[in-house]
Design an enzyme around this catalytic site. Structure first.
Site, short mmCIF file in Angstrom:
data_model
loop_
_atom_site.label_atom_id
_atom_site.label_comp_id
_atom_site.label_asym_id
_atom_site.label_seq_id
_atom_site.Cartn_x
_atom_site.Cartn_y
_atom_site.Cartn_z
N GLY A 103 0.82 -1.20 0.00
CA GLY A 103 0.00 0.00 0.00
C GLY A 103 0.86 1.25 0.00
CG HIS A 154 -19.02 11.86 4.11
ND1 HIS A 154 -19.74 12.94 3.67
CD2 HIS A 154 -17.83 12.33 4.53
CE1 HIS A 154 -18.99 14.03 3.82
NE2 HIS A 154 -17.83 13.69 4.35
CG LEU A 206 -16.68 13.07 0.21
CD1 LEU A 206 -17.65 12.22 1.00
CD2 LEU A 206 -15.35 13.13 0.91
CD GLU A 247 -17.60 16.63 8.44
OE1 GLU A 247 -17.66 15.41 8.20
OE2 GLU A 247 -17.30 17.08 9.54
CG HIS A 304 -16.37 8.65 3.78
ND1 HIS A 304 -15.84 9.09 2.58
CD2 HIS A 304 -15.70 9.32 4.75
CE1 HIS A 304 -14.91 10.01 2.83
NE2 HIS A 304 -14.79 10.15 4.12
CD GLU A 312 -10.63 3.73 5.12
OE1 GLU A 312 -10.08 4.67 4.52
OE2 GLU A 312 -11.79 3.34 4.89
NE ARG A 369 -12.42 8.50 9.03
CZ ARG A 369 -12.45 9.60 8.25
NH1 ARG A 369 -11.95 10.73 8.70
NH2 ARG A 369 -12.96 9.54 7.05
CG LEU A 372 -6.26 12.71 5.49
CD1 LEU A 372 -6.12 14.08 4.83
CD2 LEU A 372 -5.84 11.63 4.49
C1 LIG Z 1 -13.20 10.84 -1.12
C2 LIG Z 1 -12.55 10.73 0.24
C3 LIG Z 1 -12.22 11.88 0.94
C4 LIG Z 1 -11.61 11.78 2.19
N1 LIG Z 1 -11.30 12.93 2.86
C5 LIG Z 1 -10.66 12.84 4.06
C6 LIG Z 1 -10.24 14.02 4.74
O1 LIG Z 1 -10.39 15.15 4.27
N2 LIG Z 1 -9.62 13.87 5.94
C7 LIG Z 1 -9.39 12.65 6.51
O2 LIG Z 1 -8.82 12.58 7.59
N3 LIG Z 1 -9.77 11.51 5.85
C8 LIG Z 1 -10.38 11.58 4.65
N4 LIG Z 1 -10.74 10.43 4.01
C9 LIG Z 1 -10.31 9.14 4.54
C10 LIG Z 1 -8.83 8.94 4.25
O3 LIG Z 1 -8.52 9.52 3.01
C11 LIG Z 1 -8.42 7.48 4.22
O4 LIG Z 1 -8.91 6.80 5.32
C12 LIG Z 1 -6.90 7.36 4.22
O5 LIG Z 1 -6.34 8.18 3.20
C13 LIG Z 1 -6.47 5.93 4.02
O6 LIG Z 1 -5.08 5.90 3.81
P1 LIG Z 1 -4.33 4.50 3.72
O7 LIG Z 1 -2.89 4.84 3.56
O8 LIG Z 1 -4.72 3.66 4.85
O9 LIG Z 1 -4.89 3.79 2.40
P2 LIG Z 1 -5.13 4.24 0.88
O10 LIG Z 1 -4.71 5.62 0.62
O11 LIG Z 1 -6.52 3.85 0.56
O12 LIG Z 1 -4.13 3.31 0.09
C14 LIG Z 1 -4.32 1.91 -0.02
C15 LIG Z 1 -3.15 1.34 -0.78
O13 LIG Z 1 -3.20 -0.09 -0.72
C16 LIG Z 1 -2.89 -0.62 -1.99
N5 LIG Z 1 -3.50 -1.94 -2.09
C17 LIG Z 1 -4.71 -2.35 -1.66
N6 LIG Z 1 -4.89 -3.66 -1.95
C18 LIG Z 1 -3.77 -4.09 -2.56
C19 LIG Z 1 -3.36 -5.33 -3.11
N7 LIG Z 1 -4.13 -6.42 -3.09
N8 LIG Z 1 -2.13 -5.40 -3.68
C20 LIG Z 1 -1.32 -4.31 -3.74
N9 LIG Z 1 -1.67 -3.11 -3.24
C21 LIG Z 1 -2.88 -3.00 -2.65
C22 LIG Z 1 -3.46 0.39 -2.97
O14 LIG Z 1 -2.84 0.28 -4.21
C23 LIG Z 1 -3.12 1.71 -2.25
O15 LIG Z 1 -1.81 2.11 -2.57
C24 LIG Z 1 -11.35 10.51 2.75
C25 LIG Z 1 -11.67 9.37 2.05
C26 LIG Z 1 -12.29 9.48 0.81
C27 LIG Z 1 -12.66 8.20 0.11
#
Ligand SMILES: Cc1cc2nc3c(=O)[nH]c(=O)nc-3n(C[C@H](O)[C@H](O)[C@H](O)COP(=O)(O)OP(=O)(O)OC[C@H]3O[C@@H](n4cnc5c(N)ncnc54)[C@H](O)[C@@H]3O)c2cc1C
Length: 569
Positions: free
Chosen positions: A10, A231, A241, A244, A341, A372, A383, A389
Site C-alpha cells: 500500500g 458520509h 464525495l 464536509e 465512506h 484504514e 470516526r 489522514l
Molecule cells: C473521497 C474521500 C475523501 C476523504 N477525505 C478525508 C479528509 O479530508 N480527511 C481525513 O482525515 N480523511 C479523509 N478520508 C479518509 C482517508 O482519506 C483514508 O482513510 C486514508 O487516506 C487511508 O489511507 P491509507 O494509507 O490507509 O490507504 P489508501 O490511501 O486507501 O491506500 C491503499 C493502498 O493499498 C494498496 N492496495 C490495496 N490492496 C492491494 C493489493 N491487493 N495489492 C497491492 N496493493 C494493494 C493500494 O494500491 C493503495 O496504494 C477521505 C476518504 C475518501 C474516500
C-alpha cells in the site's frame, strides 16, 4: 524468490509514511496495485486534524475528548491519547517535508471547523489535502533513491505465516501475470478501506478489502467490522464525495420543504454534528417523504457562500458538480445522499502498529498494519472527519518504527516457495476454468445493492438476515461465473474477479458482526435495538474464520478518564 528486509503493501499516506521510517538503513519495498499517487489518500479533501490553535485556543485534551465522544466511547483511550498528542508535530513535520497548507492572513497554518470537533482543528490545502500530503511523501520516497523499491501495479494475494510468525507475501505483477514470492523479515499492511462493497460509496475502485481478507485468511481476526461510516454528502446516485469542508465553510443541508432540518436532530452543532448523526438525519428525512420532490436525496446548498469563497476554499467541489452532473454550486444546490465512506474496523493492532491475533494482545511477529485497513482503535464506533489522514500518518510512522526495530534483530525465515506460488496459480487456474453463465458484473452489483439497502445507515435483524442470505447465495454463484479473458498480460478481469471474491467475504463479515451487535452505537444503528447498551456491548468485536463459518468473540475496550455518557450535540 524476491527478498527485502521490509515489504509494505500500500502506497497511501500510511504506507508512504511507514516507508520513510524504515528505509534508513534497511532494504524496503512498497507494493501497490495502483500507481503510488493514485492511492485513495489522494482523494481526501477536507483536512487533517491537530490542536495547533491557529485561530482559537485548543489542546490535545479537547481533541481527545471530541474523538472519544465522537466514537461513542468505543475508542481505546490509551491509543487516542498518544495519537492526538502526536498531531501538532505531525503537521509541522509534513510542512517541512514539503506539504503546502493553506494559510491565515497572518501566515499561520489555517484551520477550519469539522463535524464533531469543538474547535477549528482541520489543517488543509484548499479542498485537496490528501493530494498535497501524498505527493509530498512520494517526493520524499523518490529522494531516498534505491533504498525504497516501488512495485507499482503489483497485486498482493496472500500473507505467508507459520505459527505466530510472518515470513512474506505472495504477489503478482499485473502487467505480466507472473506470480512471485517476496520473502521479508517484516511485512506492513497499509491496504486502505473497503467501501466498494456498497453501491453508494465515496471510495476509489481499489478499496476492495484485499489486505484485510489476506490477514483473515491467515487466521487473524478482524476487529469491529460492523462499523462502517456513511458520509452525509455523497453525490446523489454516484456516491462521489462533497467534502464536509463544504459544511464547515458554511454550507446548509436542506430538505424538500426547504427546511434546514438539522435543527431537529443536533440543534447545537447543526450541519457540523458527527457524520453518523447527520447521515441518519438525512436518511430519516428521505424515508419520511421529505426528500427533494419526495425522492431519495436532499440538497447541499452553498449558494450563500458566494463565488469568491467557493473558488478559494472549495474549488474541487465546484468542479466535481460541474463535471459529473453539470450543476454549478455557485448558482444551484447540489443533490446528495449518504455514501459509504470509511471502515472503522480492520486488522487489530496495538498502539505501536503491531498486528495482534487474539483478545490477550498477542502480537503476530513481523506483521504490522496501519491506516484504514487497521483497527487500533482510535475511532471507536464512528470516526470524526480529518482524524483519518492523521491516523494514517501517525500510525504509519509508528508501524514503520516498530518494524524497523523488529527487523534489526530478525532473520529471513524459510519459505516453501513452490508451494506458496502453487496456491495462487491454482486460484488463477480455477478462475480460468470456470465456464459458467453467471456474470461477475451482475454478482458485484447485487452485492453492492444489498449492502446499501440492508446493511446501510439503518439496520435491523430482518434486513441483516436477508443480507447475509443473499451474500451466501452470491458466493455460490461466484464460483459459476463466466470468464472471457484467459490471457496473462494486463488481465484486469482476473484481478477484478479476485477483488470481488474478497469483497463478498468481507461483506458477509460486516453483516454478520452487525447482526450480532444488538445495540446502536456510532455508525452502527439498529432500528430493533435503537439504544446504546453499555452493559452488553461496550466491547470490541473480533471475528475469526471458524470451522463452519464465522466465529464471533469480543474483547474489552480500554477506557480511560472519559467515562461513557449519553452522546448529544
Ligand atoms: C473521497 C474521500 C475523501 C476523504 N477525505 C478525508 C479528509 O479530508 N480527511 C481525513 O482525515 N480523511 C479523509 N478520508 C479518509 C482517508 O482519506 C483514508 O482513510 C486514508 O487516506 C487511508 O489511507 P491509507 O494509507 O490507509 O490507504 P489508501 O490511501 O486507501 O491506500 C491503499 C493502498 O493499498 C494498496 N492496495 C490495496 N490492496 C492491494 C493489493 N491487493 N495489492 C497491492 N496493493 C494493494 C493500494 O494500491 C493503495 O496504494 C477521505 C476518504 C475518501 C474516500
Amino acid at each position: 524468490m524476491i527478498k527485502h528486509d521490509v515489504v509494505i503493501v500500500g502506497s497511501g499516506l500510511a504506507g508512504m509514511r511507514a516507508a520513510l521510517e524504515t528505509c534508513k538503513g534497511l532494504d524496503v519495498a512498497i507494493l501497490t496495485k495502483v500507481y503510488p499517487t493514485r492511492s485513495h489518500s489522494g482523494a481526501a479533501q477536507g483536512g487533517i486534524a491537530a490542536s495547533l490553535g491557529s485561530t482559537e485556543s485548543d489542546s490535545w485534551e479537547e481533541h481527545m475528548y471530541d474523538t472519544v465522544k465522537g466514537g461513542d466511547f468505543l475508542s481505546d483511550q490509551d491509543a487516542v491519547e498518544e495519537y492526538v498528542k502526536a498531531a501538532p508535530k505531525v503537521i509541522y513535520e509534513l510542512e517541512h517535508l514539503g506539504c503546502i497548507f493553506s494559510r491565515t492572513p497572518d501566515g499561520k497554518i489555517a484551520q477550519r471547523h469539522f463535524g464533531g470537533h469543538s474547535k477549528p482543528r482541520a489543517c488543509f490545502a484548499a479542498d485537496r489535502t490528501g493530494h498535497a500530503i501524498l505527493h509530498a511523501l512520494h517526493e520524499q520516497i523518490l529522494k531516498e533513491g534505491k533504498s525504497v523499491k516501488i512495485y507499482s501495479e503489483w497485486f498482493m494475494h496472500s500473507l505467508i505465516t507459520e505459527g505466530n510468525k510472518c515470513k512474506g507475501v505472495v504477489v503478482s505483477d499485473i502487467q505480466t501475470g507472473a506470480v512471485e514470492v517476496i520473502q521479508a523479515k517484516s511485512v506492513i499492511f497499509c491496504t486502505g478501506g473497503y467501501g466498494r462493497v456498497c453501491k453508494i460509496t465515496s471510495n476509489a475502485f481499489a478499496s476492495t478489502a484485499d489486505g484485510v481478507m489476506a490477514a483473515f485468511n491467515a487466521g487473524i481476526p478482524l476487529e469491529d467490522a460492523e462499523f462502517v461510516q456513511f458520509h452525509p454528502s455523497g453525490l446523489y446516485r454516484q456516491g462521489i464525495l462533497f467534502s464536509e469542508a463544504a459544511r464547515s465553510e458554511g454550507g446548509y443541508l436542506v430538505n424538500g420543504k426547504g427546511e434546514r432540518f438539522m435543527e431537529k436532530y443536533a440543534p447545537s452543532r447543526m450541519e457540523l454534528a458527527p457524520r453518523d448523526i447527520v447521515s441518519r438525519a438525512e436518511q430519516s428525512e428521505i424515508d419520511e417523504g421529505r426528500g427533494i420532490d419526495g425522492k431519495d436525496y436532499i440538497y447541499l446548498d452553498l449558494r450563500h457562500l458566494g463565488e469568491k469563497k467557493i473558488n478559494e476554499r472549495l474549488p474541487q467541489i465546484r468542479q466535481l458538480g460541474l463535471d459529473f452532473i453539470g450543476v454549478d454550486c455557485v448558482t444551484d444546490p447540489l443533490p446528495i445522499q449518504p455514501t459509504a465512506h470509511y471502515s472503522m474496523g480492520g486488522i487489530p493492532t496495538n498502539k505501536f502498529g503491531q498486528v495482534i491475533i487474539d483478545d490477550q494482545g498477542t502480537p503476530m511477529e513481523g506483521f504490522f498494519a496501519a491506516g484504514e485497513c487497521a483497527c487500533v482503535s482510535v475511532h471507536g464506533a464512528n470516526r470524526l472527519g480529518t482524524n483519518s489522514l492523521l491516523e494514517a500518518v501517525v500510525f504509519g510512522q509508528r508501524a514503520g518504527k516498530a518494524a524497523f526495530e523488529y527487523t534489526q534483530k530478525a532473520s529471513f525465515e524459510n519459505i516453501n516457495e513452490g508451494q506458496e506460488k502453487a496456491r495462487i496459480l491454482e486460484t488463477f487456474e480455477d478462475i480460468f476454468q470456470r465456464d459458467g453463465t453467471e456474470s461477475y458484473n451482475v454478482i458485484r452489483n447485487e452485492m453492492k445493492e444489498v449492502m446499501t439497502s440492508h446493511c446501510g445507515v439503518y439496520r435491523s435483524a430482518k434486513k441483516l438476515e436477508h443480507c447475509i442470505e443473499t451474500l451466501k447465495k452470491l458466493q455460490v454463484r461466484y464460483k459459476k461465473g463466466k470468464v472471457t479473458d484467459r490471457g496473462k498480460l494486463f488481465n484486469t478481469e482476473l484481478y477484478e474477479i479476485i477483488e470481488l471474491g474478497n469483497m463478498l467475504k468481507m461483506a458477509e463479515i460486516i453483516a454478520t458482526c452487525a447482526l450480532s451487535r444488538e445495540e446502536s452505537r456510532g455508525g452502527h444503528h439498529r432500528t430493533d435495538f435503537p439504544k446504546r447498551d453499555d452493559d452488553k456491548f461496550l466491547k470490541h468485536t473480533l471475528v475469526y474464520p471458524g470451522k463452519d463459518g464465522l466465529d464471533i468473540k469480543y474483547k474489552p475496550v480500554t477506557l480511560g478518564k472519559h467515562k461513557p455518557v449519553e452522546r448529544t450535540y
